[in-house]
Design a protein around this motif. Structure first.
Motif, PDB file in Angstrom:
ATOM      1  N   GLY A 173       0.815  -1.204   0.000  1.00 44.15           N
ATOM      2  CA  GLY A 173       0.000   0.000   0.000  1.00 44.15           C
ATOM      3  C   GLY A 173       0.854   1.261   0.000  1.00 44.15           C
ATOM      4  O   GLY A 173       1.972   1.277  -0.531  1.00 44.15           O
ATOM      5  N   LEU A 174       0.349   2.330   0.632  1.00 47.41           N
ATOM      6  CA  LEU A 174       1.035   3.624   0.605  1.00 47.41           C
ATOM      7  C   LEU A 174       2.300   3.594   1.454  1.00 47.41           C
ATOM      8  O   LEU A 174       2.266   3.249   2.639  1.00 47.41           O
ATOM      9  CB  LEU A 174       0.103   4.718   1.122  1.00 47.41           C
ATOM     10  N   LEU A 175       3.418   3.995   0.844  1.00 53.99           N
ATOM     11  CA  LEU A 175       4.700   4.130   1.542  1.00 53.99           C
ATOM     12  C   LEU A 175       5.212   5.543   1.313  1.00 53.99           C
ATOM     13  O   LEU A 175       5.459   5.952   0.177  1.00 53.99           O
ATOM     14  CB  LEU A 175       5.724   3.118   1.020  1.00 53.99           C
ATOM     15  N   ASN A 176       5.337   6.279   2.398  1.00 56.45           N
ATOM     16  CA  ASN A 176       5.871   7.646   2.332  1.00 56.45           C
ATOM     17  C   ASN A 176       7.295   7.600   2.854  1.00 56.45           C
ATOM     18  O   ASN A 176       7.522   7.484   4.063  1.00 56.45           O
ATOM     19  CB  ASN A 176       5.003   8.587   3.169  1.00 56.45           C
ATOM     20  N   LEU A 177       8.271   7.688   1.952  1.00 54.53           N
ATOM     21  CA  LEU A 177       9.676   7.481   2.301  1.00 54.53           C
ATOM     22  C   LEU A 177      10.485   8.761   2.109  1.00 54.53           C
ATOM     23  O   LEU A 177      10.443   9.378   1.044  1.00 54.53           O
ATOM     24  CB  LEU A 177      10.283   6.371   1.430  1.00 54.53           C
ATOM     25  N   SER A 178      11.220   9.150   3.148  1.00 58.97           N
ATOM     26  CA  SER A 178      12.169  10.261   3.022  1.00 58.97           C
ATOM     27  C   SER A 178      13.468   9.741   2.432  1.00 58.97           C
ATOM     28  O   SER A 178      13.880   8.603   2.690  1.00 58.97           O
ATOM     29  CB  SER A 178      12.445  10.892   4.394  1.00 58.97           C
ATOM     30  N   THR A 179      14.114  10.575   1.616  1.00 53.88           N
ATOM     31  CA  THR A 179      15.337  10.198   0.916  1.00 53.88           C
ATOM     32  C   THR A 179      16.559  10.782   1.609  1.00 53.88           C
ATOM     33  O   THR A 179      16.591  11.970   1.919  1.00 53.88           O
ATOM     34  CB  THR A 179      15.301  10.703  -0.537  1.00 53.88           C
TER      35      THR A 179
ATOM     36  N   PHE B 240      27.418   6.539  -3.868  1.00 53.81           N
ATOM     37  CA  PHE B 240      26.510   7.168  -2.924  1.00 53.81           C
ATOM     38  C   PHE B 240      25.700   6.092  -2.206  1.00 53.81           C
ATOM     39  O   PHE B 240      25.263   5.118  -2.832  1.00 53.81           O
ATOM     40  CB  PHE B 240      25.545   8.119  -3.646  1.00 53.81           C
ATOM     41  N   LEU B 241      25.503   6.308  -0.908  1.00 56.10           N
ATOM     42  CA  LEU B 241      24.610   5.460  -0.136  1.00 56.10           C
ATOM     43  C   LEU B 241      23.238   6.120  -0.111  1.00 56.10           C
ATOM     44  O   LEU B 241      23.090   7.254   0.328  1.00 56.10           O
ATOM     45  CB  LEU B 241      25.143   5.286   1.290  1.00 56.10           C
ATOM     46  N   ASN B 242      22.241   5.425  -0.618  1.00 53.61           N
ATOM     47  CA  ASN B 242      20.863   5.910  -0.665  1.00 53.61           C
ATOM     48  C   ASN B 242      20.048   5.150   0.375  1.00 53.61           C
ATOM     49  O   ASN B 242      19.926   3.919   0.296  1.00 53.61           O
ATOM     50  CB  ASN B 242      20.253   5.669  -2.045  1.00 53.61           C
ATOM     51  N   VAL B 243      19.496   5.872   1.333  1.00 51.28           N
ATOM     52  CA  VAL B 243      18.692   5.253   2.391  1.00 51.28           C
ATOM     53  C   VAL B 243      17.320   5.914   2.401  1.00 51.28           C
ATOM     54  O   VAL B 243      17.210   7.142   2.298  1.00 51.28           O
ATOM     55  CB  VAL B 243      19.359   5.405   3.772  1.00 51.28           C
ATOM     56  N   PHE B 244      16.264   5.117   2.558  1.00 49.21           N
ATOM     57  CA  PHE B 244      14.896   5.612   2.535  1.00 49.21           C
ATOM     58  C   PHE B 244      14.211   5.244   3.845  1.00 49.21           C
ATOM     59  O   PHE B 244      14.078   4.063   4.175  1.00 49.21           O
ATOM     60  CB  PHE B 244      14.146   5.021   1.336  1.00 49.21           C
ATOM     61  N   THR B 245      13.792   6.261   4.602  1.00 51.35           N
ATOM     62  CA  THR B 245      13.186   6.036   5.911  1.00 51.35           C
ATOM     63  C   THR B 245      11.686   6.339   5.853  1.00 51.35           C
ATOM     64  O   THR B 245      11.262   7.302   5.205  1.00 51.35           O
ATOM     65  CB  THR B 245      13.847   6.915   6.979  1.00 51.35           C
ATOM     66  N   PRO B 246      10.867   5.542   6.542  1.00 52.15           N
ATOM     67  CA  PRO B 246       9.411   5.721   6.458  1.00 52.15           C
ATOM     68  C   PRO B 246       8.912   6.866   7.333  1.00 52.15           C
ATOM     69  O   PRO B 246       9.522   7.212   8.351  1.00 52.15           O
ATOM     70  CB  PRO B 246       8.879   4.379   6.973  1.00 52.15           C
ATOM     71  N   ASP B 247       7.796   7.449   6.922  1.00 52.16           N
ATOM     72  CA  ASP B 247       7.113   8.448   7.736  1.00 52.16           C
ATOM     73  C   ASP B 247       6.678   7.792   9.055  1.00 52.16           C
ATOM     74  O   ASP B 247       6.137   6.684   9.064  1.00 52.16           O
ATOM     75  CB  ASP B 247       5.890   8.978   6.976  1.00 52.16           C
ATOM     76  N   LEU B 248       6.921   8.489  10.162  1.00 53.35           N
ATOM     77  CA  LEU B 248       6.662   7.907  11.478  1.00 53.35           C
ATOM     78  C   LEU B 248       5.223   8.061  11.932  1.00 53.35           C
ATOM     79  O   LEU B 248       4.844   7.520  12.984  1.00 53.35           O
ATOM     80  CB  LEU B 248       7.600   8.541  12.517  1.00 53.35           C
ATOM     81  N   GLN B 249       4.406   8.807  11.184  1.00 59.21           N
ATOM     82  CA  GLN B 249       3.068   9.130  11.649  1.00 59.21           C
ATOM     83  C   GLN B 249       1.939   8.517  10.830  1.00 59.21           C
ATOM     84  O   GLN B 249       0.824   8.366  11.346  1.00 59.21           O
ATOM     85  CB  GLN B 249       2.888  10.665  11.664  1.00 59.21           C
ATOM     86  N   ASP B 250       2.186   8.171   9.572  1.00 60.00           N
ATOM     87  CA  ASP B 250       1.057   7.813   8.697  1.00 60.00           C
ATOM     88  C   ASP B 250       0.885   6.311   8.472  1.00 60.00           C
ATOM     89  O   ASP B 250       0.120   5.894   7.612  1.00 60.00           O
ATOM     90  CB  ASP B 250       1.205   8.511   7.344  1.00 60.00           C
ATOM     91  N   GLY B 251       1.604   5.496   9.229  1.00 58.06           N
ATOM     92  CA  GLY B 251       1.480   4.054   9.072  1.00 58.06           C
ATOM     93  C   GLY B 251       2.484   3.438   8.121  1.00 58.06           C
ATOM     94  O   GLY B 251       2.480   2.212   7.929  1.00 58.06           O
ATOM     95  N   SER B 252       3.349   4.269   7.517  1.00 60.90           N
ATOM     96  CA  SER B 252       4.349   3.731   6.587  1.00 60.90           C
ATOM     97  C   SER B 252       5.319   2.787   7.281  1.00 60.90           C
ATOM     98  O   SER B 252       5.810   1.834   6.672  1.00 60.90           O
ATOM     99  CB  SER B 252       5.127   4.872   5.920  1.00 60.90           C
ATOM    100  N   VAL B 253       5.600   3.035   8.579  1.00 61.21           N
ATOM    101  CA  VAL B 253       6.517   2.166   9.321  1.00 61.21           C
ATOM    102  C   VAL B 253       5.979   0.741   9.352  1.00 61.21           C
ATOM    103  O   VAL B 253       6.697  -0.230   9.061  1.00 61.21           O
ATOM    104  CB  VAL B 253       6.722   2.688  10.759  1.00 61.21           C
ATOM    105  N   GLU B 254       4.706   0.608   9.688  1.00 63.96           N
ATOM    106  CA  GLU B 254       4.098  -0.719   9.785  1.00 63.96           C
ATOM    107  C   GLU B 254       3.999  -1.390   8.424  1.00 63.96           C
ATOM    108  O   GLU B 254       4.253  -2.596   8.291  1.00 63.96           O
ATOM    109  CB  GLU B 254       2.722  -0.610  10.427  1.00 63.96           C
ATOM    110  N   ARG B 255       3.624  -0.616   7.414  1.00 64.61           N
ATOM    111  CA  ARG B 255       3.491  -1.206   6.078  1.00 64.61           C
ATOM    112  C   ARG B 255       4.851  -1.621   5.521  1.00 64.61           C
ATOM    113  O   ARG B 255       4.964  -2.654   4.844  1.00 64.61           O
ATOM    114  CB  ARG B 255       2.789  -0.210   5.152  1.00 64.61           C
ATOM    115  N   LEU B 256       5.875  -0.812   5.805  1.00 63.80           N
ATOM    116  CA  LEU B 256       7.218  -1.185   5.360  1.00 63.80           C
ATOM    117  C   LEU B 256       7.713  -2.417   6.113  1.00 63.80           C
ATOM    118  O   LEU B 256       8.410  -3.266   5.541  1.00 63.80           O
ATOM    119  CB  LEU B 256       8.180  -0.016   5.569  1.00 63.80           C
ATOM    120  N   ALA B 257       7.342  -2.524   7.388  1.00 65.47           N
ATOM    121  CA  ALA B 257       7.746  -3.690   8.179  1.00 65.47           C
ATOM    122  C   ALA B 257       7.180  -4.979   7.597  1.00 65.47           C
ATOM    123  O   ALA B 257       7.803  -6.044   7.672  1.00 65.47           O
ATOM    124  CB  ALA B 257       7.300  -3.520   9.624  1.00 65.47           C
TER     125      ALA B 257
END
Length: 288
Positions: free
Chosen positions: A239-245, A257-274
């Motif tokens: 589903g929806l994944l809001n990732l900061s670059t 370059f090392l590219n890392v993408f971290t999930p939004d902590l408020q909108d459920g992206s953490v759980e969906r990414l997990a």
């Protein structure tokens, strides 16, 4: 790329920035609009505003072999309203590195320490890219989020190719147009820094033939030093994944370059990414 091609690149960049300005935005409130056949500033207007002669500026825009001082570059950057990235780009074109990139085929592609680092980020998609925006190594979660990166002899490992040639990316990324433009601006900055490498010329020609949209955007001359726009994804399984670059240059001679993408902590992206991370736990870090 030889010296003549470098000069042509400067001319193309200056022309693109001249044509995007209006006389009003340049402070020419009393300019004659009735006789203009093209949009933007005329060459003589740029030359007058920058305090240089018209023949000299014309020669510069036509790619002739002339020397450019820092003072003239500063004046042109001011008149053409260049932003920080564009100003750096102009200086790189006028003062290209004297040494070519030393990232040769016999050089280790990705160090063992970087591979180990990727292994330590099972909860965040991450990959290593080079100055050509080829993805050289990635963790399993990156493959789960962004899809298979293919093999070393495949264009699928190149992020520009993926953005413009994969139909799935156009639907997967929310705000695809802004992201595609930002990535292309970053690619152009990398191209300027490695302008002697013939790989870029071949790749640009291939992309221009394969994608009309790439060709149009390349002709518009988008420039950006670093693309750090968020990746907002509608993933087919998560589903929806809001990732900061987060983009980190590797401080060695590899131009990686090392590219890392971290999930939004408020909108459920953490759980969906997990959820995707659980699927990829059994996989090993993949390298080309």
């Amino acid at each position: 790329m030889n010296d003549e091609q470098k000069r042509q690149e400067i001319g193309q960049f200056l022309r693109s920035r001249r044509l995007r300005l209006t006389p009003q935005s340049a402070g020419l409130q009393h300019a004659d609009f009735t006789r203009r056949r093209t949009k933007g500033l005329r060459r003589e207007e740029v030359a007058a505003l920058a305090g240089i002669s018209l023949p000299w500026y014309t020669s510069l825009e036509q790619g002739r072999d002339i020397n450019v001082s820092d003072e003239v570059l500063d004046s042109l950057a001011r008149v053409l309203r260049l932003n920080g990235d564009e100003r750096k780009h102009l200086y790189l074109l006028a003062r290209p590195p004297r040494t070519a990139s030393n990232q040769d085929s016999d050089q280790p592609i990705v160090s063992d320490s970087l591979k180990y680092l990727l292994d330590q980020m099972p909860s965040c998609p991450a990959y290593i890219s080079d100055s050509k925006m080829n993805v050289l190594a990635w963790n399993p979660l990156a493959s789960s989020v962004f899809g298979s990166f293919g093999t070393a002899d495949s264009r699928e490992c190149n992020m520009i190719w993926r953005m413009y040639m994969l139909p799935s990316y156009r639907t997967m990324f929310i705000g695809w147009e802004d992201l595609a433009g930002s990535l292309l601006g970053h690619f152009r900055a990398m191209y300027t820094r490695h302008i002697e490498d013939p790989w870029y010329t071949e790749f640009i020609e291939e992309m221009s033939e394969g994608s009309a949209e790439f060709a149009a955007r390349w002709g518009n001359y988008e420039v950006g030093c670093i693309s750090q726009l968020p990746r907002v994804i509608v993933h087919p399984r998560a589903g929806l994944l809001n990732l900061s670059t987060h983009l980190f240059p590797v401080h060695d001679s590899s131009c990686q370059f090392l590219n890392v993408f971290t999930p939004d902590l408020q909108d459920g992206s953490v759980e969906r990414l997990a959820t995707l991370a659980e699927e990829s736990k059994s996989k090993q870090t993949v390298t080309i």
